[in-house]
Enzyme design. Structure first.
Site, PDB file in Angstrom:
ATOM      1  N   CYS A 275     -99.968 -46.884  48.587  1.00  0.00           N
ATOM      2  CA  CYS A 275    -100.671 -46.306  47.437  1.00  0.00           C
ATOM      3  C   CYS A 275     -99.728 -46.071  46.264  1.00  0.00           C
ATOM      4  O   CYS A 275    -100.102 -46.264  45.110  1.00  0.00           O
ATOM      5  CB  CYS A 275    -101.386 -45.025  47.846  1.00  0.00           C
ATOM      6  SG  CYS A 275    -102.734 -45.368  49.002  1.00  0.00           S
TER       7      CYS A 275
ATOM      8  N   HIS B  20    -107.544 -46.623  51.537  1.00  0.00           N
ATOM      9  CA  HIS B  20    -107.146 -45.243  51.277  1.00  0.00           C
ATOM     10  C   HIS B  20    -107.866 -44.708  50.033  1.00  0.00           C
ATOM     11  O   HIS B  20    -108.308 -45.477  49.178  1.00  0.00           O
ATOM     12  CB  HIS B  20    -105.630 -45.174  51.071  1.00  0.00           C
ATOM     13  CG  HIS B  20    -104.841 -45.233  52.346  1.00  0.00           C
ATOM     14  ND1 HIS B  20    -103.508 -44.933  52.424  1.00  0.00           N
ATOM     15  CD2 HIS B  20    -105.217 -45.556  53.610  1.00  0.00           C
ATOM     16  CE1 HIS B  20    -103.080 -45.075  53.673  1.00  0.00           C
ATOM     17  NE2 HIS B  20    -104.103 -45.461  54.414  1.00  0.00           N
TER      18      HIS B  20
ATOM     19  N   GLU C 293    -106.773 -43.291  47.346  1.00  0.00           N
ATOM     20  CA  GLU C 293    -106.199 -43.667  46.059  1.00  0.00           C
ATOM     21  C   GLU C 293    -106.611 -45.091  45.674  1.00  0.00           C
ATOM     22  O   GLU C 293    -106.869 -45.378  44.499  1.00  0.00           O
ATOM     23  CB  GLU C 293    -104.664 -43.624  46.112  1.00  0.00           C
ATOM     24  CG  GLU C 293    -104.060 -42.267  46.439  1.00  0.00           C
ATOM     25  CD  GLU C 293    -103.807 -42.101  47.942  1.00  0.00           C
ATOM     26  OE1 GLU C 293    -104.672 -42.474  48.758  1.00  0.00           O
ATOM     27  OE2 GLU C 293    -102.729 -41.596  48.284  1.00  0.00           O
TER      28      GLU C 293
ATOM     29  N   CYS D  70     -98.956 -42.586  50.239  1.00  0.00           N
ATOM     30  CA  CYS D  70     -98.071 -43.380  51.104  1.00  0.00           C
ATOM     31  C   CYS D  70     -97.404 -44.467  50.259  1.00  0.00           C
ATOM     32  O   CYS D  70     -97.676 -44.603  49.057  1.00  0.00           O
ATOM     33  CB  CYS D  70     -98.868 -44.005  52.253  1.00  0.00           C
ATOM     34  SG  CYS D  70     -99.954 -45.360  51.732  1.00  0.00           S
TER      35      CYS D  70
END
Lengths: 144, 144
Positions: B86, B53, B55, B83
């Site tokens: 993260c 992801h 992040e 999410c």
């Protein structure tokens, strides 16, 4: 068919590698149809990266090995209860089964995000819990 | 001193890179003392890795840049609410401040793990929320 204890011992071997490198001793393996397709141990110190947990390494390795990013047919074995971050990754990977050893009352996902896993993920707790916990205790005792 | 909107635009530029590559368009930057020290956009398809992801990429890049794994003095800007995975990583990194654009009612950490962040992390929500959300809508419309 090898059982959960067999694969947890493999995860413990990974945890011992972490221990030997001065890393918090957590280890993980991903198993698919009775074959280990991903291994990992905590590397946060060596990689200088908070995201380098055992589970993350093992999931990335397994997906790489499979050539697909979902682990529906796989079991992740990890010596200590996953944290929130790792539980999130286990969910995104749609991991079929999660087996963990020692509970982690302080940082484990069960406290902060009990519903973080994919609803279809089967969870087995406490396999070789004493051995897994003892390794952590030995590590933190040594550091004091 | 540049403001949150300025850096969110930088995160949006990262999200647009993801969009252009056929990835779910989320982008992130990490800022420390008015300097961008980490960038990332979603790469889950290209890397075949659910952990890739925006992040996660940005946190890893920032820690690498700083030579230290904690981001206490830093702000993470991300176009969409993180999410659970993260949020867990943002917590481990002890991130000083989190600024996100669009809310994610389905997968965002606020629903599944509202206490996942480090208690000291300052959270600012809704910066350029419409632009951030629009990019997501455009992406999923195109895919249908």
């Amino acid at each position: 068919m090898a059982d959960d204890t067999f694969y947890m011992k493999q995860a413990l071997m990974e945890a011992q590698k972490a221990f030997a490198s001065g890393e918090v001793p957590v280890g993980a393996v991903v198993v698919c149809r009775d074959r280990i397709i991903g291994r990992g141990h905590n590397l946060t110190e060596m990689l200088n990266d908070v995201t380098a947990h055992a589970e993350m390494q093992a999931i990335t390795a397994a997906a790489n090995n499979l050539g697909g990013k979902y682990l529906n047919e796989c079991t992740l074995y990890v010596t200590v209860e996953p944290c929130v971050m790792c539980a999130g990754a286990i969910a995104w990977a749609q991991t079929g089964k999660l087996v963990f050893g020692a509970a982690d009352d302080k940082r484990g996902y069960q406290k902060y995000a009990p519903d973080a896993l994919h609803p279809k993920t089967v969870v087995i707790k406490g396999v070789l819990a004493d051995e897994c916990a003892q390794l952590m205790k030995d590590f933190f005792k040594k550091r004091r």
